[in-house]
Write an enzyme that holds these catalytic residues in place. Structure first.
Site, mmCIF file in Angstrom:
data_model
loop_
_atom_site.group_PDB
_atom_site.id
_atom_site.type_symbol
_atom_site.label_atom_id
_atom_site.label_comp_id
_atom_site.label_asym_id
_atom_site.label_seq_id
_atom_site.Cartn_x
_atom_site.Cartn_y
_atom_site.Cartn_z
ATOM 1 C CB SER A 136 -4.315 2.041 4.952
ATOM 2 O OG SER A 136 -3.687 3.147 4.358
ATOM 3 C CE1 TYR A 145 -1.472 -0.798 1.597
ATOM 4 C CE2 TYR A 145 -2.623 1.305 1.426
ATOM 5 C CZ TYR A 145 -1.881 0.403 2.159
ATOM 6 O OH TYR A 145 -1.552 0.685 3.470
HETATM 7 N N1 LIG Z 1 3.816 1.497 7.357
HETATM 8 C C1 LIG Z 1 2.832 2.322 7.074
HETATM 9 O O1 LIG Z 1 3.045 3.530 6.824
HETATM 10 C C2 LIG Z 1 1.414 1.812 7.094
HETATM 11 C C3 LIG Z 1 0.361 2.761 7.157
HETATM 12 C C4 LIG Z 1 -0.947 2.284 7.163
HETATM 13 C C5 LIG Z 1 -1.203 0.929 7.128
HETATM 14 N N2 LIG Z 1 -0.160 0.047 7.077
HETATM 15 C C6 LIG Z 1 -0.480 -1.372 7.008
HETATM 16 O O2 LIG Z 1 0.402 -2.158 7.799
HETATM 17 C C7 LIG Z 1 0.714 -3.384 7.103
HETATM 18 C C8 LIG Z 1 2.194 -3.433 6.830
HETATM 19 O O3 LIG Z 1 2.889 -3.553 8.039
HETATM 20 P P1 LIG Z 1 4.214 -2.738 8.329
HETATM 21 O O4 LIG Z 1 3.925 -1.291 8.210
HETATM 22 O O5 LIG Z 1 4.753 -3.280 9.609
HETATM 23 O O6 LIG Z 1 5.173 -3.103 7.089
HETATM 24 P P2 LIG Z 1 6.294 -4.252 6.925
HETATM 25 O O7 LIG Z 1 6.510 -4.362 5.472
HETATM 26 O O8 LIG Z 1 7.466 -3.940 7.791
HETATM 27 O O9 LIG Z 1 5.614 -5.558 7.522
HETATM 28 C C9 LIG Z 1 4.722 -6.349 6.766
HETATM 29 C C10 LIG Z 1 4.938 -7.796 7.185
HETATM 30 O O10 LIG Z 1 3.957 -8.609 6.538
HETATM 31 C C11 LIG Z 1 4.603 -9.727 5.959
HETATM 32 N N3 LIG Z 1 3.820 -10.195 4.812
HETATM 33 C C12 LIG Z 1 3.675 -9.570 3.614
HETATM 34 N N4 LIG Z 1 2.917 -10.309 2.786
HETATM 35 C C13 LIG Z 1 2.569 -11.430 3.481
HETATM 36 C C14 LIG Z 1 1.795 -12.562 3.172
HETATM 37 N N5 LIG Z 1 1.257 -12.726 1.953
HETATM 38 N N6 LIG Z 1 1.607 -13.505 4.120
HETATM 39 C C15 LIG Z 1 2.162 -13.353 5.352
HETATM 40 N N7 LIG Z 1 2.931 -12.311 5.698
HETATM 41 C C16 LIG Z 1 3.132 -11.350 4.766
HETATM 42 C C17 LIG Z 1 5.987 -9.210 5.566
HETATM 43 O O11 LIG Z 1 6.935 -10.257 5.368
HETATM 44 C C18 LIG Z 1 6.313 -8.320 6.759
HETATM 45 O O12 LIG Z 1 6.895 -9.058 7.805
HETATM 46 C C19 LIG Z 1 -0.103 -3.364 5.830
HETATM 47 O O13 LIG Z 1 -1.346 -4.008 6.060
HETATM 48 C C20 LIG Z 1 -0.302 -1.889 5.599
HETATM 49 O O14 LIG Z 1 -1.421 -1.613 4.816
HETATM 50 C C21 LIG Z 1 1.126 0.455 7.063
#
Ligand SMILES: NC(=O)c1ccc[n+]([C@@H]2O[C@H](COP(=O)([O-])OP(=O)(O)OC[C@H]3O[C@@H](n4cnc5c(N)ncnc54)[C@H](O)[C@@H]3O)[C@@H](O)[C@H]2O)c1
Length: 286
Positions: free
Chosen positions: A149, A170
């Site tokens: 991130s 986080y």
């Molecule tokens: N969206 C942003 O702005 C952003 C920016 C930087 C990094 N990220 C990173 O991306 C990831 C989040 O993905 P996203 O942005 O698609 O969000 P999102 O919430 O749409 O997707 C996250 C997915 O991970 C699944 N998940 C959560 N906990 C879990 C677990 N314990 N086991 C298995 N699956 C699990 C959720 O059900 C969901 O489908 C994180 O690692 C986050 O740090 C996101």
């Protein structure tokens, strides 16, 4: 021939958002997918996790691309369950070429210290568990990609006191992912297995489009909406955008999974619209 034709890729958090986008981009370029997601809410995480219907939609979209997919419910915190799901996928699809550890949460703003531990468990231990489950099945030349991130690399963003224990967790977890990937890359280099991290800026997914993120970007308002947060999102980036789309990250993941990057390892690849440069203007280190 697609850019990852015939590869089998294991993706965590594949039911929606970036995980689904990675699955579709890789499938469009010829990969078969082992997709897992927990499909269960976490008490300290303010916005909901995916549902079975989300994972079903990912399956439908991959199959529409004429690729094979094994989709299973598995929580990245549950090492044995994750391993069992992956092994079922490998039994059905025959092998494993790459891991994309994407699952993550942002339990920001919750006052319970458990939020710190939940972030560490999902965002860091979950990555380690995915790599550990995969490693015995990875041939020389395989690829590991983990999601970090941008925000966690910058001071006073997710580690802002307003983000509470979960924000601290986080930040710690994502920095630990960067460090883990760095050293893992060195350990796996003799086998030509690559390990790289991608560090996105704001991405247009449920994580960003949540009340808790609106509050982080608009601390001046008691109950900010998405409309309130939109003008504040670009503060993160040097380029004039508030966020990028999931497929913008998937393009980088595709490159890192493909053999085009066969000599690229230990990278901290920012897809951040210049956000890191803006916050930390310094000469590049060589
Ligand atoms: N969206 C942003 O702005 C952003 C920016 C930087 C990094 N990220 C990173 O991306 C990831 C989040 O993905 P996203 O942005 O698609 O969000 P999102 O919430 O749409 O997707 C996250 C997915 O991970 C699944 N998940 C959560 N906990 C879990 C677990 N314990 N086991 C298995 N699956 C699990 C959720 O059900 C969901 O489908 C994180 O690692 C986050 O740090 C996101």
């Amino acid at each position: 021939m697609g850019r990852v034709e015939g590869k089998v890729v294991f993706i965590t958090g594949a039911a929606r958002g970036q995980g689904r986008a990675h699955a579709l981009r890789l499938a469009a370029e010829g990969a078969d997918i082992i997709a897992v997601d927990s499909l269960e809410d976490i008490a300290t995480n303010e916005y909901p996790m995916s549902r079975q219907s989300d994972l079903d939609e990912t399956v439908k979209l991959i199959e529409a691309l004429d690729r094979r997919v094994v989709a299973l419910k598995a929580d990245v915190r549950d090492r044995a369950g994750l391993r069992a799901a992956l092994e079922q996928g490998i039994t059905e699809l025959g092998k494993l070429d790459a891991v994309v550890a994407q699952a993550g949460i942002a339990p920001l703003g919750h006052p319970d210290p458990q939020a710190f531990l939940d972030a560490v468990q999902v965002d860091f231990v979950g990555v380690v568990n995915a790599v550990e489950a995969a490693l015995p099945h990875l041939a020389d030349g395989a690829s590991i990609v983990a999601t970090g991130s941008l925000a966690a690399m910058l001071p006073s963003t997710t580690d802002n006191p307003a983000a509470g224990p979960g924000g601290q967790g986080y930040t710690w977890a994502k920095r630990a992912v960067a460090s883990f990937i760095n050293d893992l890359a060195l350990v796996l280099a003799p086998r030509s297995i690559r390990a790289n991290a991608v560090h996105p800026t704001n991405v247009n997914t449920h994580m960003l489009n949540s009340d808790i993120m609106y509050k982080l970007f608009r601390p001046d308002l008691p109950n900010p909406t998405r409309e309130d947060a939109l003008p504040a999102f670009p503060a993160m980036n040097a380029m004039p955008v508030g966020f990028v789309e999931p497929d913008d990250i998937s393009q980088a993941v595709l490159f890192l999974v493909s053999d085009e990057s066969k000599f690229v390892t230990g990278m901290q690849l920012r897809i951040d619209a210049g956000g890191y440069l803006k916050a930390r203007p310094q000469q590049p280190q060589f």
